[in-house]
Design an enzyme around this catalytic site. Structure first.
Site, PDB file in Angstrom:
ATOM      1  N   HIS A  19      -5.578  -0.648   5.627  1.00 44.26           N
ATOM      2  CA  HIS A  19      -5.342   0.194   6.818  1.00 44.26           C
ATOM      3  C   HIS A  19      -6.442   0.152   7.885  1.00 44.26           C
ATOM      4  O   HIS A  19      -7.102   1.153   8.151  1.00 44.26           O
ATOM      5  CB  HIS A  19      -5.058   1.630   6.428  1.00 44.26           C
ATOM      6  N   HIS A  45       0.842  -1.211   0.000  1.00 42.51           N
ATOM      7  CA  HIS A  45       0.000   0.000   0.000  1.00 42.51           C
ATOM      8  C   HIS A  45       0.872   1.255   0.000  1.00 42.51           C
ATOM      9  O   HIS A  45       1.252   1.774   1.045  1.00 42.51           O
ATOM     10  CB  HIS A  45      -0.922   0.002   1.218  1.00 42.51           C
ATOM     11  N   ASP A  82       0.826   2.530   3.767  1.00 43.76           N
ATOM     12  CA  ASP A  82      -0.020   3.605   3.230  1.00 43.76           C
ATOM     13  C   ASP A  82       0.823   4.872   3.051  1.00 43.76           C
ATOM     14  O   ASP A  82       0.377   5.983   3.349  1.00 43.76           O
ATOM     15  CB  ASP A  82      -1.236   3.868   4.122  1.00 43.76           C
ATOM     16  N   ARG A 108       2.502   8.536  -6.586  1.00 43.23           N
ATOM     17  CA  ARG A 108       2.081   9.853  -7.089  1.00 43.23           C
ATOM     18  C   ARG A 108       2.378  10.116  -8.562  1.00 43.23           C
ATOM     19  O   ARG A 108       1.997  11.156  -9.072  1.00 43.23           O
ATOM     20  CB  ARG A 108       2.721  10.983  -6.262  1.00 43.23           C
ATOM     21  N   ASP A 123      -8.952   3.040  -3.742  1.00 44.51           N
ATOM     22  CA  ASP A 123      -8.367   3.556  -2.513  1.00 44.51           C
ATOM     23  C   ASP A 123      -8.612   5.039  -2.288  1.00 44.51           C
ATOM     24  O   ASP A 123      -8.385   5.841  -3.168  1.00 44.51           O
ATOM     25  CB  ASP A 123      -6.858   3.320  -2.526  1.00 44.51           C
ATOM     26  N   HIS A 170       3.273  14.053   0.684  1.00 44.31           N
ATOM     27  CA  HIS A 170       2.655  15.303   0.239  1.00 44.31           C
ATOM     28  C   HIS A 170       3.687  16.410   0.228  1.00 44.31           C
ATOM     29  O   HIS A 170       4.688  16.352   0.946  1.00 44.31           O
ATOM     30  CB  HIS A 170       1.500  15.705   1.176  1.00 44.31           C
ATOM     31  N   ASN A 176      -4.551   6.214  -7.456  1.00 43.25           N
ATOM     32  CA  ASN A 176      -5.057   7.600  -7.445  1.00 43.25           C
ATOM     33  C   ASN A 176      -4.032   8.599  -7.955  1.00 43.25           C
ATOM     34  O   ASN A 176      -3.660   9.548  -7.282  1.00 43.25           O
ATOM     35  CB  ASN A 176      -5.562   7.978  -6.049  1.00 43.25           C
ATOM     36  N   ASN A 198      -5.958   9.437   6.890  1.00 40.08           N
ATOM     37  CA  ASN A 198      -7.284   8.841   6.695  1.00 40.08           C
ATOM     38  C   ASN A 198      -7.146   7.335   6.450  1.00 40.08           C
ATOM     39  O   ASN A 198      -6.519   6.941   5.474  1.00 40.08           O
ATOM     40  CB  ASN A 198      -7.976   9.500   5.493  1.00 40.08           C
TER      41      ASN A 198
END
Lengths: 442, 315
Positions: free
Chosen positions: A250, A78, A323, A82, A170, A327, A112, A296
């Protein structure tokens, strides 16, 4: 701290890793021994007698691993790499360097991206990029629905052929129960799991942290634990109905773990993962409106942390994943409500998980299962083992060495970690992957 | 005034971070400034040469004006820096705004923002004293201080009083700050409103929850009404404002359940006919306008005490 390739970098890597404590559950090995690597593959393991001493002086690079753990390279099922689309957060190059730094030799990248990995063209792009630039092996996870929009199934079959090993929307859970049913049914044709980010979006509303006394105190909108529990229970029932394979991402709540335990007793094909932050931190980490602890599902309570540990210990939770959600600084340095969710986790996951061994929650063998062999089995990839003939995916770990986490020194572009400044025990010294040897010298 | 007059922190972020002694200090100091405001010439030179920036990310006439007047009464220069939410939507960074404020050389930054925790974020990045003028649904400390001051003026004490806070507790920063403040001063607090707007987490020693207005008001010394925000109705917290007023609106009949000498408070602006009946709002029991006047004195006290802290404490 920099990675360097061995003198025999490339597929021609020849190594003797001598005298380390080898833990390889795939062969039931847990003891001192030597590992012989030839041409980038494991040739064999000697745990008795003189080992591979005789080979010294040949074309072999000899590594003294005495006092160290020698483990199969870890597999993180997981990860958010990006790329394509959010290269300011992370790239395939930087994300996989962070992975290798953290002891991971294979990662699954979540869909994503921009565009979303919902068709074979994007999957092929990722794998082509990976071939050229990735430090470790990459196994893409494709989207369940087109655009992760939760409306129409994506072309799972074609993505499977292109190399996807699982499917997930996800972060944007499939709220439509009929569609989730179809996904679990359809994926049976390929024998791959549907990974569920279990969150009832109508219940979590616009919450930004765990709901409870602290969210009320801080005036932040809460996400009740039930938002996760309800979705886990729904997906378990749908897995039971369809006979499809469900993997719950998660898991953070005591209620969710109870539901999973029950489902496993019923014989439903469900597996589950948790992440180091869910067994290390509680919601208290956000008290100062610390956006680096915004994630999250949100960090929960002491009771949930204990339940996660119990779930790991009794096998309800099969896998530890990170996960890893890097960022950009600007996306965290802002109002808590607006801050991006996620933790840059690849480079702290192993030492944080070793705390479970120290606390007696897991044995070293169980830890290796949850971070290497079991994810490999769930994904159907022949890794997570040191068996003769396997690619040499190896991590060498000094379990006693302490180091201080410095977010600015992470190899990931994402410096967003709530563990900044923490003193952690258990340093990755070397990683062997893709025919290369990385030495992590301070 | 007393000699060791300062607060421990650089900032006033919330009542949660204040000790009861600090709260008392602010209230006592405000008493002195209240007298100044009664003088013919209402201005003192106490903080001459200082600069206060009002940084408001939400429209608010009364709080901003109150801070502005408080600063001016102390001879502090005031700059009003109103940031519309539209420019935030355009991508203006809060951190850039903070850096601009820093460069302007402000001594005090008074911040109002729709997101909880923003004053805390700014306080870590600004040398100036940050004063929270309302952040999201977290706190509004100067409102609680002026409420406590008003109660003390009217009742002579806070300790032992039965204080009812009525309305949307969940989304109210005024309620949060008041619960911290009034509890720490020894009041008995009753929260009254629909269950959807009062999470059970508020129940703690000294705080009781009532869903029935009639039961909750019984024997109250103070009735503090909160503003009902219309958008809450759209989000389904209660069915209609009509039903809300029938069940939790403060009418003259209901007010009779409280003590005869009970005072009625409201942080403003009021929704007449939704949470409070005009007959109550304008009655002699209402201290709503005193709250406004006292707000200036309390804010003067806060500015004075924050500037009075030892210089070496400045970053």
């Amino acid at each position: 701290m920099k990675g360097s390739t061995g003198k025999d970098g490339g597929a021609g890597l020849n190594l003797i890793i001598r005298g380390g404590h080898i833990v390889d559950p795939s062969q039931g090995i847990d003891g001192i021994g030597d590992i012989l690597v030839e041409e980038g593959r494991v040739r064999g393991i000697e745990t008795e007698g003189s080992g591979f001493g005789a080979a010294e002086g040949g074309p072999y690079q000899v590594i003294d691993a005495s006092g160290m753990y020698v483990l199969p390279g870890l597999i993180d099922m997981h990860v958010h790499l990006r790329e394509p689309g959010f290269e300011h957060k992370e790239t395939i190059r930087t994300g996989t360097m962070a992975a290798v730094r953290g002891g991971f030799t294979s990662v699954c990248c979540m869909p994503n991206t921009k565009p979303v990995n919902d068709n074979e063209t994007v999957t092929e792009f990722i794998l082509r990029k990976a071939y050229a630039e990735s430090a470790c092996y990459i196994y893409p996870v494709g989207a369940v629905t087109k655009g992760q929009d939760g409306e129409e199934l994506a072309e799972m079959g074609m993505m499977r052929e292109a190399g996807c090993v699982a499917f997930s929307d996800d972060g944007r859970p499939v709220m439509n129960s009929l569609l989730m049913r179809r996904a679990l049914e359809y994926s049976k044709a390929f024998g791959v799991p549907i990974i569920s980010h279990a969150e009832d979006l109508s219940l979590s509303s616009s919450g930004v942290m765990n709901e409870g006394p602290l969210s009320v105190e801080l005036g932040l909108r809460g996400v009740p634990a039930e938002a996760e529990v309800i979705m886990i229970k729904r997906d378990i029932e749908l897995a039971g109905l369809t006979g499809g394979r469900l993997h719950v991402a998660h898991v953070s709540t005591a209620g969710g773990i109870d539901a999973l335990r029950e489902a496993k007793k019923r014989g439903i094909a469900v597996t589950a993962e948790t992440c180091p932050h869910y067994f290390t931190l509680t919601e208290e980490a956000v008290r100062d409106y610390n956006t680096d602890a915004k994630v999250n599902p949100p960090l929960r309570t002491e009771r949930d942390v204990e339940a996660v540990k119990e779930g790991l210990a009794d096998g309800t939770i099969d896998v530890i994943a990170t996960d890893h959600a890097p960022h950009h600084r600007d996306e965290k340095l802002c109002e808590f409500d607006r801050a991006a969710s996620g933790i840059s986790g690849l480079e702290t996951a192993l030492p944080l998980s070793l705390r479970l061994v120290e606390e007696g929650v897991l044995t070293m063998g169980q830890l290796v299962l949850k971070m290497a062999l079991t994810p490999a089995a769930i994904l159907g990839i022949g890794r997570g083992t040191l068996k003769a003939g396997a690619d040499a995916d190896i991590v060498i770990l000094d379990p006693r060495r302490e180091f201080r986490v410095e977010s600015e020194r992470l190899l990931s572009l994402g410096k967003n970690t709530p563990f900044d400044g923490w003193l952690l025990k258990g340093a990755v010294l070397m990683t062997v992957v893709k025919g290369r040897l990385y030495r992590w010298d301070d | 005034m007393a000699e060791t007059v300062h607060l421990k922190g650089k900032d006033l972020l919330g009542m949660r971070a204040l000790s009861p002694a600090e709260t008392e200090l602010i209230l006592d100091t405000a008493g002195g400034f209240r007298d100044v405001l009664k003088r013919d010439i209402k201005k003192v030179p106490t903080l001459r040469g200082k600069t206060l920036v009002n940084l408001f990310f939400e429209p608010s006439t009364r709080t901003r004006t109150s801070f502005e007047l408080a600063a001016k009464r102390l001879s502090t220069d005031v700059i009003n820096f109103s940031v519309s939410m539209s420019s935030v939507a355009k991508g203006e960074s809060l951190i850039d705004t903070a850096a601009t404020i820093q460069a302007l050389g402000a001594d005090f930054v008074v911040i109002r923002h729709p997101a909880s925790g923003v004053p805390h974020l700014l306080s870590r990045r600004l040398r100036a004293s940050v004063i929270n003028a309302g952040d999201g649904t977290n706190e509004h400390p100067t409102q609680a201080l002026l409420d406590a001051f008003t109660i003390r003026e009217r009742k002579g004490r806070v300790e032992g009083l039965r204080i009812a806070i009525v309305g949307d507790i969940l989304h109210s920063r005024v309620a949060r700050s008041n619960i911290h403040c009034l509890r720490s001063l020894g009041a008995e607090i009753r929260l009254i409103g629909p269950p959807t707007l009062i999470p059970g987490e508020f129940v703690q020693p000294g705080v009781q929850v009532f869903y029935s207005m009639d039961e909750g008001l019984e024997g109250a010394d103070v009735v503090m009404m909160l503003r009902i925000q219309m958008e809450r109705q759209d989000r389904g917290f209660f069915p209609t404002t009509d039903e809300y007023f029938r069940l939790w609106g403060l009418t003259r009949e209901r007010l009779r359940l409280a003590r005869p000498d009970a005072v009625v408070m409201h942080p403003g602006p009021m929704n007449r006919g939704i949470e409070i009946d005009s007959g109550v709002a304008d009655s002699p029991q209402s201290v709503i306008l005193e709250q406004v006047t006292n707000g200036i004195a309390v804010r003067m006290a806060v500015l004075y005490l924050l500037s009075g802290r030892p210089q070496e404490a400045r970053v």
